[in-house]
Design a protein around this motif. Structure first.
Motif, PDB file in Angstrom:
ATOM      1  N   VAL A 225       6.651  51.477  35.419  1.00  0.00           N
ATOM      2  CA  VAL A 225       7.475  52.538  34.814  1.00  0.00           C
ATOM      3  C   VAL A 225       8.949  52.153  34.829  1.00  0.00           C
ATOM      4  O   VAL A 225       9.822  53.022  34.845  1.00  0.00           O
ATOM      5  CB  VAL A 225       7.247  53.878  35.558  1.00  0.00           C
ATOM      6  CG1 VAL A 225       5.829  54.370  35.373  1.00  0.00           C
ATOM      7  CG2 VAL A 225       7.573  53.738  37.051  1.00  0.00           C
ATOM      8  N   ARG A 228      10.830  53.605  31.918  1.00  0.00           N
ATOM      9  CA  ARG A 228      11.042  55.051  32.068  1.00  0.00           C
ATOM     10  C   ARG A 228      12.159  55.348  33.071  1.00  0.00           C
ATOM     11  O   ARG A 228      13.023  56.192  32.806  1.00  0.00           O
ATOM     12  CB  ARG A 228       9.739  55.702  32.534  1.00  0.00           C
ATOM     13  CG  ARG A 228       9.791  57.226  32.578  1.00  0.00           C
ATOM     14  CD  ARG A 228       8.621  57.779  33.355  1.00  0.00           C
ATOM     15  NE  ARG A 228       8.765  57.566  34.789  1.00  0.00           N
ATOM     16  CZ  ARG A 228       7.800  57.759  35.663  1.00  0.00           C
ATOM     17  NH1 ARG A 228       6.601  58.130  35.248  1.00  0.00           N
ATOM     18  NH2 ARG A 228       8.009  57.546  36.957  1.00  0.00           N
ATOM     19  N   GLU A 232      15.677  57.160  32.400  1.00  0.00           N
ATOM     20  CA  GLU A 232      16.143  58.313  33.177  1.00  0.00           C
ATOM     21  C   GLU A 232      17.538  58.047  33.741  1.00  0.00           C
ATOM     22  O   GLU A 232      18.407  58.924  33.692  1.00  0.00           O
ATOM     23  CB  GLU A 232      15.154  58.604  34.307  1.00  0.00           C
ATOM     24  CG  GLU A 232      13.815  59.138  33.827  1.00  0.00           C
ATOM     25  CD  GLU A 232      12.824  59.294  34.964  1.00  0.00           C
ATOM     26  OE1 GLU A 232      13.145  58.836  36.091  1.00  0.00           O
ATOM     27  OE2 GLU A 232      11.736  59.845  34.729  1.00  0.00           O
TER      28      GLU A 232
END
Length: 496
Positions: A225, A228, A232
Protein backbone atom coordinates in the motif's frame (compact mmCIF):
# COMPACT_ATOMS: atom_id res chain seq x y z
CA UNK A 1 -20.76 -94.19 -32.51
CA UNK A 2 -23.85 -94.86 -34.65
CA UNK A 3 -21.94 -96.88 -37.24
CA UNK A 4 -20.82 -99.76 -34.91
CA UNK A 5 -24.41 -100.23 -33.76
CA UNK A 6 -25.69 -100.53 -37.35
CA UNK A 7 -22.89 -102.97 -38.24
CA UNK A 8 -23.69 -105.25 -35.27
CA UNK A 9 -27.45 -105.26 -36.07
CA UNK A 10 -26.99 -106.22 -39.72
CA UNK A 11 -24.44 -109.06 -39.19
CA UNK A 12 -26.49 -111.30 -36.83
CA UNK A 13 -28.75 -113.04 -39.51
CA UNK A 14 -25.82 -113.60 -41.85
CA UNK A 15 -23.80 -115.23 -39.09
CA UNK A 16 -26.66 -117.60 -38.27
CA UNK A 17 -27.10 -118.51 -41.87
CA UNK A 18 -23.40 -119.08 -42.40
CA UNK A 19 -23.19 -121.24 -39.30
CA UNK A 20 -26.14 -123.27 -40.31
CA UNK A 21 -24.92 -123.79 -43.87
CA UNK A 22 -21.52 -124.83 -42.64
CA UNK A 23 -23.06 -127.35 -40.36
CA UNK A 24 -25.02 -128.82 -43.24
CA UNK A 25 -21.94 -129.00 -45.47
CA UNK A 26 -19.84 -130.66 -42.84
CA UNK A 27 -22.37 -133.36 -42.12
CA UNK A 28 -23.99 -134.34 -45.44
CA UNK A 29 -24.05 -137.90 -44.58
CA UNK A 30 -25.29 -137.37 -41.07
CA UNK A 31 -28.18 -135.41 -42.42
CA UNK A 32 -29.27 -138.29 -44.44
CA UNK A 33 -28.74 -140.78 -41.63
CA UNK A 34 -30.51 -139.06 -38.95
CA UNK A 35 -32.77 -136.68 -40.74
CA UNK A 36 -35.47 -136.66 -38.13
CA UNK A 37 -33.20 -135.93 -35.18
CA UNK A 38 -31.38 -133.31 -37.07
CA UNK A 39 -34.58 -131.57 -37.96
CA UNK A 40 -35.47 -131.34 -34.28
CA UNK A 41 -32.04 -130.06 -33.40
CA UNK A 42 -32.09 -127.49 -36.17
CA UNK A 43 -35.46 -126.27 -35.13
CA UNK A 44 -34.42 -125.66 -31.59
CA UNK A 45 -31.16 -124.22 -32.75
CA UNK A 46 -32.95 -121.78 -35.02
CA UNK A 47 -35.35 -121.03 -32.27
CA UNK A 48 -32.50 -120.35 -29.87
CA UNK A 49 -30.75 -118.26 -32.43
CA UNK A 50 -33.93 -116.33 -33.10
CA UNK A 51 -34.41 -115.76 -29.39
CA UNK A 52 -30.81 -114.71 -29.05
CA UNK A 53 -31.22 -112.40 -32.00
CA UNK A 54 -34.38 -110.93 -30.46
CA UNK A 55 -32.59 -110.42 -27.16
CA UNK A 56 -29.66 -108.77 -28.87
CA UNK A 57 -31.94 -106.60 -30.92
CA UNK A 58 -33.77 -105.59 -27.75
CA UNK A 59 -30.51 -104.81 -26.02
CA UNK A 60 -29.31 -102.85 -29.00
CA UNK A 61 -32.58 -100.95 -29.17
CA UNK A 62 -32.42 -100.18 -25.48
CA UNK A 63 -28.78 -99.13 -25.81
CA UNK A 64 -29.73 -96.91 -28.74
CA UNK A 65 -32.57 -95.30 -26.79
CA UNK A 66 -30.25 -94.78 -23.87
CA UNK A 67 -27.61 -93.34 -26.16
CA UNK A 68 -30.19 -91.09 -27.76
CA UNK A 69 -31.32 -89.87 -24.37
CA UNK A 70 -27.72 -89.34 -23.30
CA UNK A 71 -27.01 -87.48 -26.54
CA UNK A 72 -30.14 -85.38 -26.06
CA UNK A 73 -29.14 -84.69 -22.47
CA UNK A 74 -25.64 -83.87 -23.66
CA UNK A 75 -26.99 -81.56 -26.32
CA UNK A 76 -29.30 -79.96 -23.75
CA UNK A 77 -26.39 -79.59 -21.36
CA UNK A 78 -24.34 -78.17 -24.19
CA UNK A 79 -27.15 -75.72 -25.03
CA UNK A 80 -27.52 -74.80 -21.37
CA UNK A 81 -23.75 -74.36 -21.08
CA UNK A 82 -23.67 -72.22 -24.18
CA UNK A 83 -26.54 -70.14 -22.82
CA UNK A 84 -24.80 -69.75 -19.50
CA UNK A 85 -21.56 -68.89 -21.27
CA UNK A 86 -23.38 -66.32 -23.35
CA UNK A 87 -25.05 -64.92 -20.26
CA UNK A 88 -21.75 -64.88 -18.39
CA UNK A 89 -20.01 -63.34 -21.39
CA UNK A 90 -22.72 -60.72 -21.64
CA UNK A 91 -22.43 -60.06 -17.91
CA UNK A 92 -18.67 -59.79 -18.20
CA UNK A 93 -19.07 -57.52 -21.20
CA UNK A 94 -21.51 -55.33 -19.26
CA UNK A 95 -19.22 -55.28 -16.24
CA UNK A 96 -16.27 -54.50 -18.48
CA UNK A 97 -18.23 -51.68 -20.10
CA UNK A 98 -19.13 -50.34 -16.67
CA UNK A 99 -15.49 -50.54 -15.61
CA UNK A 100 -14.46 -48.81 -18.83
CA UNK A 101 -17.05 -46.09 -18.26
CA UNK A 102 -15.95 -45.75 -14.64
CA UNK A 103 -12.31 -45.56 -15.72
CA UNK A 104 -13.21 -42.95 -18.33
CA UNK A 105 -15.20 -40.95 -15.78
CA UNK A 106 -12.29 -41.23 -13.36
CA UNK A 107 -9.87 -39.97 -15.99
CA UNK A 108 -12.25 -37.11 -16.82
CA UNK A 109 -12.60 -36.32 -13.11
CA UNK A 110 -8.82 -36.37 -12.70
CA UNK A 111 -8.42 -34.12 -15.73
CA UNK A 112 -11.08 -31.73 -14.39
CA UNK A 113 -9.38 -31.79 -11.00
CA UNK A 114 -6.03 -31.00 -12.58
CA UNK A 115 -7.59 -28.21 -14.64
CA UNK A 116 -9.32 -26.84 -11.53
CA UNK A 117 -6.09 -26.99 -9.55
CA UNK A 118 -4.20 -25.30 -12.37
CA UNK A 119 -6.93 -22.67 -12.60
CA UNK A 120 -6.86 -22.02 -8.86
CA UNK A 121 -3.05 -21.90 -8.87
CA UNK A 122 -3.20 -19.51 -11.81
CA UNK A 123 -5.62 -17.25 -9.91
CA UNK A 124 -3.53 -17.39 -6.73
CA UNK A 125 -0.26 -16.76 -8.57
CA UNK A 126 -1.78 -13.95 -10.66
CA UNK A 127 -2.79 -11.96 -7.59
CA UNK A 128 -0.49 -9.05 -6.73
CA UNK A 129 -1.00 -9.74 -3.03
CA UNK A 130 1.38 -12.05 -1.22
CA UNK A 131 -0.55 -15.15 -0.08
CA UNK A 132 1.03 -17.49 2.46
CA UNK A 133 -0.92 -20.45 3.83
CA UNK A 134 0.12 -21.67 7.27
CA UNK A 135 -1.00 -24.42 9.60
CA UNK A 136 -1.75 -23.82 13.25
CA UNK A 137 1.81 -24.85 14.06
CA UNK A 138 3.15 -22.28 11.59
CA UNK A 139 4.17 -24.64 8.77
CA UNK A 140 3.78 -23.20 5.26
CA UNK A 141 1.08 -24.85 3.13
CA UNK A 142 0.77 -22.21 0.37
CA UNK A 143 3.34 -19.92 -1.21
CA UNK A 144 2.24 -17.96 -4.28
CA UNK A 145 4.29 -16.24 -6.98
CA UNK A 146 4.04 -12.83 -5.31
CA UNK A 147 5.63 -14.32 -2.18
CA UNK A 148 8.44 -15.72 -4.32
CA UNK A 149 9.06 -12.29 -5.86
CA UNK A 150 8.91 -10.41 -2.55
CA UNK A 151 10.93 -12.77 -0.38
CA UNK A 152 13.11 -14.39 -3.05
CA UNK A 153 12.40 -17.99 -1.99
CA UNK A 154 10.78 -20.52 -4.31
CA UNK A 155 7.57 -22.29 -3.44
CA UNK A 156 9.34 -25.66 -3.45
CA UNK A 157 11.87 -24.45 -0.88
CA UNK A 158 9.24 -22.76 1.30
CA UNK A 159 6.50 -25.41 1.53
CA UNK A 160 6.65 -27.53 4.67
CA UNK A 161 8.99 -25.21 6.55
CA UNK A 162 7.95 -22.88 9.35
CA UNK A 163 7.10 -19.28 8.57
CA UNK A 164 9.64 -18.04 11.13
CA UNK A 165 12.47 -19.88 9.35
CA UNK A 166 11.48 -18.83 5.82
CA UNK A 167 10.30 -15.26 6.48
CA UNK A 168 11.70 -14.07 9.82
CA UNK A 169 11.04 -10.40 8.89
CA UNK A 170 7.28 -10.98 9.00
CA UNK A 171 5.83 -8.93 11.85
CA UNK A 172 2.89 -11.31 12.36
CA UNK A 173 3.57 -13.50 15.38
CA UNK A 174 2.51 -17.09 15.94
CA UNK A 175 0.19 -15.86 18.67
CA UNK A 176 -1.63 -13.64 16.16
CA UNK A 177 -2.08 -16.60 13.79
CA UNK A 178 -3.45 -18.78 16.57
CA UNK A 179 -5.77 -15.99 17.73
CA UNK A 180 -7.21 -15.64 14.22
CA UNK A 181 -7.75 -19.42 13.94
CA UNK A 182 -9.32 -19.76 17.39
CA UNK A 183 -11.62 -16.76 17.09
CA UNK A 184 -12.34 -17.20 13.36
CA UNK A 185 -11.87 -13.40 13.09
CA UNK A 186 -9.32 -11.91 10.68
CA UNK A 187 -6.43 -10.05 12.32
CA UNK A 188 -5.14 -6.95 10.46
CA UNK A 189 -2.11 -4.68 10.78
CA UNK A 190 -2.07 -1.57 8.56
CA UNK A 191 0.57 0.78 7.13
CA UNK A 192 3.57 -1.21 8.31
CA UNK A 193 6.76 0.52 7.15
CA UNK A 194 9.82 -1.24 5.78
CA UNK A 195 12.94 0.78 4.96
CA UNK A 196 13.36 4.53 5.03
CA UNK A 197 13.65 7.48 2.67
CA UNK A 198 12.89 6.77 -0.97
CA UNK A 199 13.34 3.06 -0.21
CA UNK A 200 10.49 3.06 2.30
CA UNK A 201 7.52 0.84 1.51
CA UNK A 202 4.27 0.20 3.36
CA UNK A 203 2.17 -2.94 3.70
CA UNK A 204 -1.16 -4.09 5.08
CA UNK A 205 -1.00 -7.60 6.59
CA UNK A 206 -4.16 -9.61 7.31
CA UNK A 207 -4.46 -13.13 8.74
CA UNK A 208 -7.60 -14.90 7.46
CA UNK A 209 -8.65 -18.07 9.33
CA UNK A 210 -9.69 -21.00 7.13
CA UNK A 211 -13.42 -21.67 7.32
CA UNK A 212 -12.90 -25.47 7.42
CA UNK A 213 -12.38 -25.89 11.16
CA UNK A 214 -10.90 -29.39 10.90
CA UNK A 215 -7.96 -28.01 8.91
CA UNK A 216 -7.03 -25.46 11.55
CA UNK A 217 -5.01 -23.16 9.30
CA UNK A 218 -4.89 -19.59 8.06
CA UNK A 219 -3.90 -17.52 5.06
CA UNK A 220 -1.61 -14.51 5.49
CA UNK A 221 -2.25 -11.77 2.92
CA UNK A 222 0.30 -9.00 2.43
CA UNK A 223 -0.69 -5.99 0.28
CA UNK A 224 1.72 -3.30 -0.87
CA UNK A 225 0.00 0.00 0.00
CA UNK A 226 2.99 2.26 -0.58
CA UNK A 227 1.17 4.27 -3.23
CA UNK A 228 -1.89 4.69 -1.01
CA UNK A 229 0.19 5.85 1.95
CA UNK A 230 2.11 8.29 -0.20
CA UNK A 231 -1.12 9.66 -1.62
CA UNK A 232 -2.44 10.08 1.92
CA UNK A 233 0.77 11.88 2.89
CA UNK A 234 0.47 14.01 -0.23
CA UNK A 235 -3.12 14.92 0.62
CA UNK A 236 -2.07 15.84 4.14
CA UNK A 237 0.83 17.85 2.74
CA UNK A 238 -1.48 19.54 0.25
CA UNK A 239 -3.87 20.45 3.04
CA UNK A 240 -0.95 21.91 4.97
CA UNK A 241 0.21 23.79 1.90
CA UNK A 242 -3.28 25.13 1.26
CA UNK A 243 -3.52 26.25 4.84
CA UNK A 244 -0.03 27.67 4.66
CA UNK A 245 -0.89 29.45 1.41
CA UNK A 246 -3.96 31.02 2.96
CA UNK A 247 -1.94 31.93 6.03
CA UNK A 248 0.85 33.37 3.87
CA UNK A 249 -1.65 35.39 1.84
CA UNK A 250 -3.19 36.75 5.03
CA UNK A 251 0.22 37.47 6.50
CA UNK A 252 1.30 39.17 3.26
CA UNK A 253 -1.69 41.50 3.49
CA UNK A 254 -0.86 42.23 7.11
CA UNK A 255 2.83 42.75 6.34
CA UNK A 256 2.05 45.10 3.45
CA UNK A 257 0.56 47.70 5.76
CA UNK A 258 3.58 48.13 8.09
CA UNK A 259 5.91 47.85 5.10
CA UNK A 260 4.08 50.68 3.40
CA UNK A 261 4.31 52.72 6.59
CA UNK A 262 8.04 51.99 6.91
CA UNK A 263 8.73 52.98 3.32
CA UNK A 264 6.62 56.12 3.56
CA UNK A 265 8.29 57.17 6.77
CA UNK A 266 11.75 56.49 5.40
CA UNK A 267 10.95 58.59 2.35
CA UNK A 268 9.62 61.33 4.60
CA UNK A 269 12.76 61.23 6.75
CA UNK A 270 14.99 61.45 3.68
CA UNK A 271 12.91 64.25 2.20
CA UNK A 272 12.65 66.27 5.44
CA UNK A 273 16.36 66.00 6.21
CA UNK A 274 17.41 67.17 2.78
CA UNK A 275 19.29 70.46 3.25
CA UNK A 276 18.39 71.59 -0.26
CA UNK A 277 14.66 71.57 0.33
CA UNK A 278 13.29 75.12 0.85
CA UNK A 279 10.63 74.02 3.28
CA UNK A 280 13.27 72.31 5.41
CA UNK A 281 15.33 75.50 5.53
CA UNK A 282 12.36 77.55 6.60
CA UNK A 283 11.46 75.22 9.43
CA UNK A 284 15.10 75.00 10.53
CA UNK A 285 15.38 78.80 10.75
CA UNK A 286 12.25 78.91 12.90
CA UNK A 287 13.97 76.58 15.36
CA UNK A 288 17.38 78.26 15.07
CA UNK A 289 18.89 75.00 13.69
CA UNK A 290 21.84 75.08 11.33
CA UNK A 291 20.58 72.70 8.67
CA UNK A 292 23.91 72.55 6.83
CA UNK A 293 25.73 71.62 10.00
CA UNK A 294 23.08 68.96 10.72
CA UNK A 295 23.44 67.61 7.19
CA UNK A 296 27.22 67.36 7.63
CA UNK A 297 26.66 65.45 10.87
CA UNK A 298 24.26 63.03 9.15
CA UNK A 299 26.65 62.50 6.30
CA UNK A 300 29.51 61.98 8.73
CA UNK A 301 27.51 59.34 10.64
CA UNK A 302 26.26 57.63 7.40
CA UNK A 303 22.66 58.12 8.43
CA UNK A 304 21.51 58.61 4.78
CA UNK A 305 23.17 55.32 3.94
CA UNK A 306 21.29 53.58 6.74
CA UNK A 307 18.06 55.12 5.54
CA UNK A 308 18.72 53.93 2.00
CA UNK A 309 19.38 50.41 3.33
CA UNK A 310 16.08 50.54 5.19
CA UNK A 311 14.32 51.75 2.03
CA UNK A 312 15.93 49.06 -0.16
CA UNK A 313 15.14 46.30 2.33
CA UNK A 314 11.57 47.53 2.59
CA UNK A 315 11.16 47.65 -1.17
CA UNK A 316 12.64 44.17 -1.50
CA UNK A 317 10.29 42.88 1.19
CA UNK A 318 7.40 44.53 -0.62
CA UNK A 319 8.39 42.80 -3.86
CA UNK A 320 8.57 39.43 -2.07
CA UNK A 321 5.15 39.97 -0.53
CA UNK A 322 3.78 41.06 -3.89
CA UNK A 323 5.15 37.96 -5.61
CA UNK A 324 3.79 35.76 -2.85
CA UNK A 325 0.36 37.31 -3.16
CA UNK A 326 0.40 36.90 -6.92
CA UNK A 327 1.52 33.28 -6.61
CA UNK A 328 -1.15 32.44 -4.02
CA UNK A 329 -3.97 34.25 -5.84
CA UNK A 330 -3.32 32.94 -9.35
CA UNK A 331 -5.74 30.11 -10.00
CA UNK A 332 -6.21 30.46 -13.74
CA UNK A 333 -3.88 28.83 -16.22
CA UNK A 334 -4.42 31.07 -19.24
CA UNK A 335 -1.34 31.44 -21.44
CA UNK A 336 -0.28 34.92 -22.40
CA UNK A 337 2.91 36.70 -23.53
CA UNK A 338 5.30 36.66 -20.59
CA UNK A 339 8.66 38.30 -19.97
CA UNK A 340 10.62 35.20 -18.86
CA UNK A 341 13.58 37.22 -17.59
CA UNK A 342 11.32 39.29 -15.33
CA UNK A 343 9.61 36.05 -14.24
CA UNK A 344 13.00 34.53 -13.34
CA UNK A 345 14.01 37.60 -11.34
CA UNK A 346 10.71 37.58 -9.46
CA UNK A 347 11.16 33.87 -8.71
CA UNK A 348 14.69 34.47 -7.45
CA UNK A 349 13.47 37.30 -5.21
CA UNK A 350 10.76 35.03 -3.87
CA UNK A 351 13.10 32.08 -3.29
CA UNK A 352 16.42 33.45 -2.16
CA UNK A 353 15.15 34.94 1.09
CA UNK A 354 14.77 31.35 2.41
CA UNK A 355 18.07 30.04 1.01
CA UNK A 356 20.31 30.63 4.00
CA UNK A 357 22.98 27.92 4.14
CA UNK A 358 24.82 26.98 7.29
CA UNK A 359 28.38 26.31 6.15
CA UNK A 360 29.59 25.59 9.65
CA UNK A 361 31.50 28.84 9.99
CA UNK A 362 28.84 31.28 8.88
CA UNK A 363 25.36 31.68 7.45
CA UNK A 364 25.36 32.66 3.80
CA UNK A 365 23.19 32.72 0.72
CA UNK A 366 24.18 30.83 -2.41
CA UNK A 367 25.75 32.90 -5.12
CA UNK A 368 23.33 33.63 -7.96
CA UNK A 369 24.77 33.90 -11.47
CA UNK A 370 22.51 35.23 -14.21
CA UNK A 371 23.24 34.69 -17.87
CA UNK A 372 20.26 35.99 -19.81
CA UNK A 373 19.94 36.45 -23.55
CA UNK A 374 18.38 39.90 -23.68
CA UNK A 375 17.39 39.50 -27.34
CA UNK A 376 14.85 36.79 -26.66
CA UNK A 377 11.22 37.83 -27.19
CA UNK A 378 8.33 37.34 -24.78
CA UNK A 379 7.09 33.79 -24.48
CA UNK A 380 3.45 32.75 -24.56
CA UNK A 381 2.93 30.58 -21.49
CA UNK A 382 1.20 30.29 -18.16
CA UNK A 383 3.36 32.56 -16.03
CA UNK A 384 2.19 31.15 -12.71
CA UNK A 385 2.90 27.56 -13.81
CA UNK A 386 6.35 28.40 -15.16
CA UNK A 387 7.09 30.24 -11.93
CA UNK A 388 5.99 27.16 -9.99
CA UNK A 389 8.46 25.05 -11.98
CA UNK A 390 11.28 27.57 -11.46
CA UNK A 391 10.64 27.71 -7.72
CA UNK A 392 10.68 23.89 -7.54
CA UNK A 393 14.05 23.75 -9.30
CA UNK A 394 15.51 26.53 -7.16
CA UNK A 395 14.32 24.81 -3.99
CA UNK A 396 15.87 21.50 -5.13
CA UNK A 397 19.17 23.26 -5.83
CA UNK A 398 19.11 24.87 -2.39
CA UNK A 399 18.30 21.55 -0.71
CA UNK A 400 21.17 19.89 -2.56
CA UNK A 401 23.60 22.21 -0.75
CA UNK A 402 22.24 21.00 2.59
CA UNK A 403 22.90 17.28 2.15
CA UNK A 404 24.99 16.49 5.20
CA UNK A 405 26.61 13.37 3.76
CA UNK A 406 28.47 15.53 1.25
CA UNK A 407 29.32 18.37 3.64
CA UNK A 408 28.83 22.06 3.09
CA UNK A 409 29.71 23.29 -0.44
CA UNK A 410 32.80 25.49 -0.57
CA UNK A 411 31.24 27.92 -3.02
CA UNK A 412 27.48 27.31 -3.30
CA UNK A 413 26.39 28.73 -6.65
CA UNK A 414 23.17 28.66 -8.62
CA UNK A 415 23.36 29.62 -12.25
CA UNK A 416 20.26 30.75 -14.17
CA UNK A 417 20.51 31.13 -17.94
CA UNK A 418 18.24 31.70 -20.92
CA UNK A 419 19.08 31.14 -24.58
CA UNK A 420 17.58 30.11 -27.91
CA UNK A 421 18.02 26.66 -29.43
CA UNK A 422 16.41 26.60 -32.89
CA UNK A 423 12.69 27.05 -32.16
CA UNK A 424 13.06 26.40 -28.44
CA UNK A 425 13.18 28.94 -25.64
CA UNK A 426 15.65 27.34 -23.20
CA UNK A 427 15.97 27.94 -19.46
CA UNK A 428 18.81 26.37 -17.48
CA UNK A 429 19.04 26.18 -13.71
CA UNK A 430 22.29 24.64 -12.53
CA UNK A 431 24.01 24.18 -9.18
CA UNK A 432 27.46 23.03 -8.10
CA UNK A 433 26.05 20.78 -5.40
CA UNK A 434 26.78 17.08 -4.79
CA UNK A 435 24.99 15.84 -7.91
CA UNK A 436 23.00 12.62 -8.21
CA UNK A 437 23.72 8.95 -8.71
CA UNK A 438 22.49 7.45 -11.97
CA UNK A 439 19.88 5.28 -10.25
CA UNK A 440 18.40 8.46 -8.70
CA UNK A 441 18.62 10.55 -11.89
CA UNK A 442 16.63 7.94 -13.89
CA UNK A 443 13.66 8.19 -11.52
CA UNK A 444 13.80 11.89 -10.67
CA UNK A 445 10.59 12.81 -12.55
CA UNK A 446 8.53 9.84 -11.29
CA UNK A 447 5.59 10.61 -8.96
CA UNK A 448 6.30 10.05 -5.25
CA UNK A 449 10.00 9.40 -5.84
CA UNK A 450 12.04 11.21 -3.22
CA UNK A 451 15.36 10.86 -1.43
CA UNK A 452 14.09 12.76 1.57
CA UNK A 453 12.98 11.21 4.83
CA UNK A 454 9.32 10.51 5.48
CA UNK A 455 7.39 13.70 6.18
CA UNK A 456 10.00 15.96 4.56
CA UNK A 457 8.78 15.65 0.98
CA UNK A 458 6.05 14.11 -1.15
CA UNK A 459 8.12 13.38 -4.25
CA UNK A 460 5.67 15.33 -6.41
CA UNK A 461 7.53 18.60 -7.07
CA UNK A 462 9.53 17.43 -10.09
CA UNK A 463 6.79 15.16 -11.42
CA UNK A 464 4.34 18.09 -11.36
CA UNK A 465 6.98 20.26 -13.02
CA UNK A 466 7.44 17.63 -15.72
CA UNK A 467 3.68 17.53 -16.28
CA UNK A 468 3.42 21.32 -16.52
CA UNK A 469 6.24 21.60 -19.06
CA UNK A 470 5.36 18.60 -21.24
CA UNK A 471 1.56 18.47 -21.08
CA UNK A 472 0.50 22.09 -20.53
CA UNK A 473 3.17 23.74 -22.67
CA UNK A 474 4.28 21.05 -25.14
CA UNK A 475 7.87 21.46 -24.02
CA UNK A 476 10.68 19.31 -22.67
CA UNK A 477 12.51 19.09 -19.36
CA UNK A 478 15.65 17.06 -18.75
CA UNK A 479 18.36 16.72 -16.13
CA UNK A 480 22.11 16.26 -16.35
CA UNK A 481 24.02 15.28 -13.24
CA UNK A 482 27.13 13.52 -12.03
CA UNK A 483 28.13 12.79 -8.44
CA UNK A 484 30.36 15.60 -7.17
CA UNK A 485 29.83 17.77 -10.27
CA UNK A 486 26.45 19.34 -9.65
CA UNK A 487 23.10 19.17 -11.42
CA UNK A 488 21.63 21.03 -14.38
CA UNK A 489 17.93 21.17 -15.27
CA UNK A 490 17.14 22.19 -18.85
CA UNK A 491 13.68 23.46 -19.78
CA UNK A 492 12.75 23.83 -23.44
CA UNK A 493 9.57 25.71 -24.37
CA UNK A 494 8.31 26.11 -27.93
CA UNK A 495 8.60 29.71 -29.20
CA UNK A 496 5.13 30.23 -30.60
Amino acid sequence: MHRPEKSTKSQHPTLLRTTYAGALLLTPNLCQASMASELDFGFWTLLALAALQAVMIGLLQKSRIKYKRARNALEQAKANLETRIEERTESLRYTNNQLSDAAARHEIAEELLRETQDYLHSIINSMPSVLIGVSRAGHITLWNAAAERLIGISSKAALGNTIDDVYPELVISQATIEAAIDSQIPQTLENLQQGSGNQASYSDITVYPLMALEMGGAVIRIDDVTLRVRVEHMMIQNEKMLSLGELAAGMAHEINNPLAAILNNVQNIIRRTDAKQTMNKVEAEKLNVDLDQLDRYWQHRDIPTFLNHIREAGERSARIVSNMLEFSRSQHRDQSPTDIIQLLDNSLDLATHSMQIDTGDDIELPKIEKNYDANLPSLTCSAIEIQQVILNLLRNAFQAFQQTEYGAPLNPTIRVATYKDNDWYCIEIADNGPGMQENVRRHIFEPFFTTKDVGQGTGLGLSVSYFIITEHHGGQISVESQPGKGTTFIIKLPMR
